[in-house]
Design an enzyme around this catalytic site. Structure first.
Site, PDB file in Angstrom:
ATOM      1  N   CYS A  66      -2.495   5.028   8.151  1.00 48.39           N
ATOM      2  CA  CYS A  66      -2.656   4.786   9.752  1.00 48.39           C
ATOM      3  C   CYS A  66      -1.397   5.252  10.232  1.00 48.39           C
ATOM      4  O   CYS A  66      -1.465   5.405  11.534  1.00 48.39           O
ATOM      5  CB  CYS A  66      -2.717   3.323   9.539  1.00 48.39           C
TER       6      CYS A  66
ATOM      7  N   SER B   8     -10.910  -5.336   0.327  1.00 52.22           N
ATOM      8  CA  SER B   8     -11.863  -4.410   0.863  1.00 52.22           C
ATOM      9  C   SER B   8     -12.493  -3.348  -0.130  1.00 52.22           C
ATOM     10  O   SER B   8     -11.804  -2.715  -0.868  1.00 52.22           O
ATOM     11  CB  SER B   8     -10.596  -3.658   1.817  1.00 52.22           C
TER      12      SER B   8
ATOM     13  N   HIS C 215     -13.658  -0.294  -0.180  1.00 52.50           N
ATOM     14  CA  HIS C 215     -13.286   1.187  -0.105  1.00 52.50           C
ATOM     15  C   HIS C 215     -12.057   1.435  -0.719  1.00 52.50           C
ATOM     16  O   HIS C 215     -11.854   2.596  -1.264  1.00 52.50           O
ATOM     17  CB  HIS C 215     -13.451   1.578   1.340  1.00 52.50           C
TER      18      HIS C 215
ATOM     19  N   ASN D  34       0.814  -1.131   0.044  1.00 56.19           N
ATOM     20  CA  ASN D  34       0.056   0.130   0.069  1.00 56.19           C
ATOM     21  C   ASN D  34       0.932   1.315  -0.088  1.00 56.19           C
ATOM     22  O   ASN D  34       0.416   2.343  -0.421  1.00 56.19           O
ATOM     23  CB  ASN D  34      -0.873   0.070   1.395  1.00 56.19           C
TER      24      ASN D  34
HETATM   25  C1  LIG Z   1      -6.491  -0.315   3.488  1.00 54.95           C
HETATM   26  C2  LIG Z   1      -5.579  -1.708   3.689  1.00 54.95           C
HETATM   27  C3  LIG Z   1      -5.966  -2.625   4.813  1.00 54.95           C
HETATM   28  C4  LIG Z   1      -7.188  -2.238   5.809  1.00 54.95           C
HETATM   29  O1  LIG Z   1      -8.623  -2.436   4.926  1.00 54.95           O
HETATM   30  P1  LIG Z   1      -9.669  -1.900   5.883  1.00 54.95           P
HETATM   31  O2  LIG Z   1     -10.952  -2.261   4.998  1.00 54.95           O
HETATM   32  O3  LIG Z   1      -9.405  -0.419   5.826  1.00 54.95           O
HETATM   33  O4  LIG Z   1      -9.654  -2.131   7.090  1.00 54.95           O
HETATM   34  C5  LIG Z   1      -5.379  -3.871   4.602  1.00 54.95           C
HETATM   35  N1  LIG Z   1      -4.351  -4.088   4.149  1.00 54.95           N
HETATM   36  C6  LIG Z   1      -3.911  -3.251   3.110  1.00 54.95           C
HETATM   37  C7  LIG Z   1      -2.768  -3.491   2.083  1.00 54.95           C
HETATM   38  C8  LIG Z   1      -4.511  -1.884   2.905  1.00 54.95           C
HETATM   39  O5  LIG Z   1      -4.047  -0.977   1.975  1.00 54.95           O
END
Ligand SMILES: *Cc1c(COP(=O)(O)O)cnc(C)c1O
Length: 389
Positions: free
Chosen positions: A328, A202, A204, A154
């Site tokens: 985060c 996920s 979003h 990420n």
């Molecule tokens: C955003 C993210 C998560 C967490 O997902 P949420 O739905 O926000 O809890 C986990 N792993 C990666 C690589 C992410 O980018």
């Protein structure tokens, strides 16, 4: 002073919900509000919508619908994969192999398991942020239960050799989990080609709503239930389903996959143009992450002698939303664990900027960022105590 433009370039943190997705979700808040577990027509409608979404997610990743389990997002899915396997295989094993550059939603569950007596190997990465499948193989012991390595990072966008790691895992009879939250919609994801047993996504992060995600669990995989409660999700994840969210997830993933070839070609071109312009016009900069094996939407650059937080504040004053690490960790002063793992010094890690364009960004947005950034860096360097001489 009002900024000239408003540019959102933080799609790795979250994305706007696509209008078609909002449209599809709306009825499930109001007229189709039934509880999928009830038996009348209103409930059936909701149940069918959930199953339709399950089918859409399955098709998107090459799975069967009964292998898809809805969760409250990527964090829950990662926790479930790691803690669920650890609980189910307790006694048969006690060891997990992961990487130093995982999201906190993988690292922190691993830390929690270490406190309970499990052992975890955090594999190093190379200067581009790649895990070596050979290192994974060497780390496997008689008691290894699970390998968890993300499909794509990420922060720096580096794509991992997931299929190679999957092959190693299966040759040695070890379960393999991949956090594919960043990969969906940006990079092809197929559970068989990647040889994963568990995969996290996920909504979003690809045009769907927040608070909903899924864990793919390959048929026959031994994993404990995560949430004890009702019989929802075949008794493995209790709790009344987030029906609108699940409907949104289904539509968003379908659109993200269908649009991927067109979108990612355009966004990758924008990425390359922005990286090249930044590296060419601003001295003392370097690209973080892999030059080619990276997500279409990820630009990440280290600027010497400046603080990432200060860059973000000045970008924000110009109407530009970006990130200096993962969302985060940006609230803390600890430099990014991902950048440190790739060998950056604390100073370089602190001076890094992540720009993640998305489908809504135009070439004018990129031009605007490129017109504003060099001046910001110059100003910050003029007043920088980090710059000697
Ligand atoms: C955003 C993210 C998560 C967490 O997902 P949420 O739905 O926000 O809890 C986990 N792993 C990666 C690589 C992410 O980018």
């Amino acid at each position: 002073m009002e900024p000239k433009r408003s540019v959102y370039m933080d799609h790795a943190a979250t994305t706007p919900v696509q209008p078609e997705v909002v449209e599809a979700m709306l009825p499930y808040f109001s007229e189709r509000f039934g509880n999928p577990s009830s038996i009348y027509a209103l409930a059936r409608e909701a149940r069918e919508a959930v199953e339709e979404a399950r089918g859409r997610v399955a098709v998107a990743i090459g799975a069967e619908p009964e292998e898809i389990f809805f969760t409250s997002g990527g964090t829950e899915a990662n926790n479930w994969a790691i803690k669920g396997v650890a609980a189910a295989l307790r006694g048969r094993g006690d060891h997990i192999v992961t990487s130093a550059i995982e999201h906190h939603a993988v690292l922190h569950p691993c830390r929690a398991l270490e406190k309970q007596g499990y052992r975890v190997t955090y594999l190093p990465v190379d200067a581009f942020g790649r895990v070596d499948a050979g290192d994974v193989e060497e780390a496997i012991t008689e008691t290894t239960m699970l390998i968890s390595v993300m499909a794509a990072n990420n922060e720096i966008g580096t794509v991992q050799p997931t299929a190679e790691i999957g092959r190693v895992a299966h040759d040695r009879g070890v379960l393999f989990h991949a956090d594919a939250v960043q990969a969906i919609g940006s990079y092809p994801v197929d559970v068989d080609a990647m040889e994963v047993d568990l995969l996290t996504l996920s909504a979003h992060k690809f045009g769907g709503p927040k608070g909903v995600g899924a864990l793919y669990i390959r048929r026959g995989t031994r994993i404990a239930a995560f949430m004890d409660g009702g019989a929802q999700e075949r008794g493995r994840r209790g709790g009344t389903e987030n029906v609108p969210g699940i409907v949104g997830l289904g539509h968003a993933i379908e659109i993200a996959i269908a649009e991927m070839p067109r979108r990612s070609a355009r966004i990758a071109a924008m990425r390359d143009r922005m990286s090249a312009a930044i590296l060419d016009t601003i001295p003392d900069t370097r690209l973080n992450g892999h030059p080619t094996e990276r997500l279409a939407n990820n630009v990440n650059v280290a600027f010497r002698y400046v603080e990432g937080e200060s860059i973000l504040l000045l970008l924000d004053a110009h109407g530009i939303a970006a990130s200096s690490g993962s969302a985060c960790t940006s609230a803390s002063l600890e430099p990014s664990h991902v950048l440190l793992a790739t060998g950056l010094s604390h100073e370089e890690a602190h001076g890094s900027l992540r720009l993640t364009p998305g489908p809504g960004n135009t070439e004018e947005d990129a031009d605007y960022v490129l017109s504003v950034l060099p001046g910001i860096i110059e100003r910050l360097r003029e007043i920088s105590p980090l710059r000697g001489g």
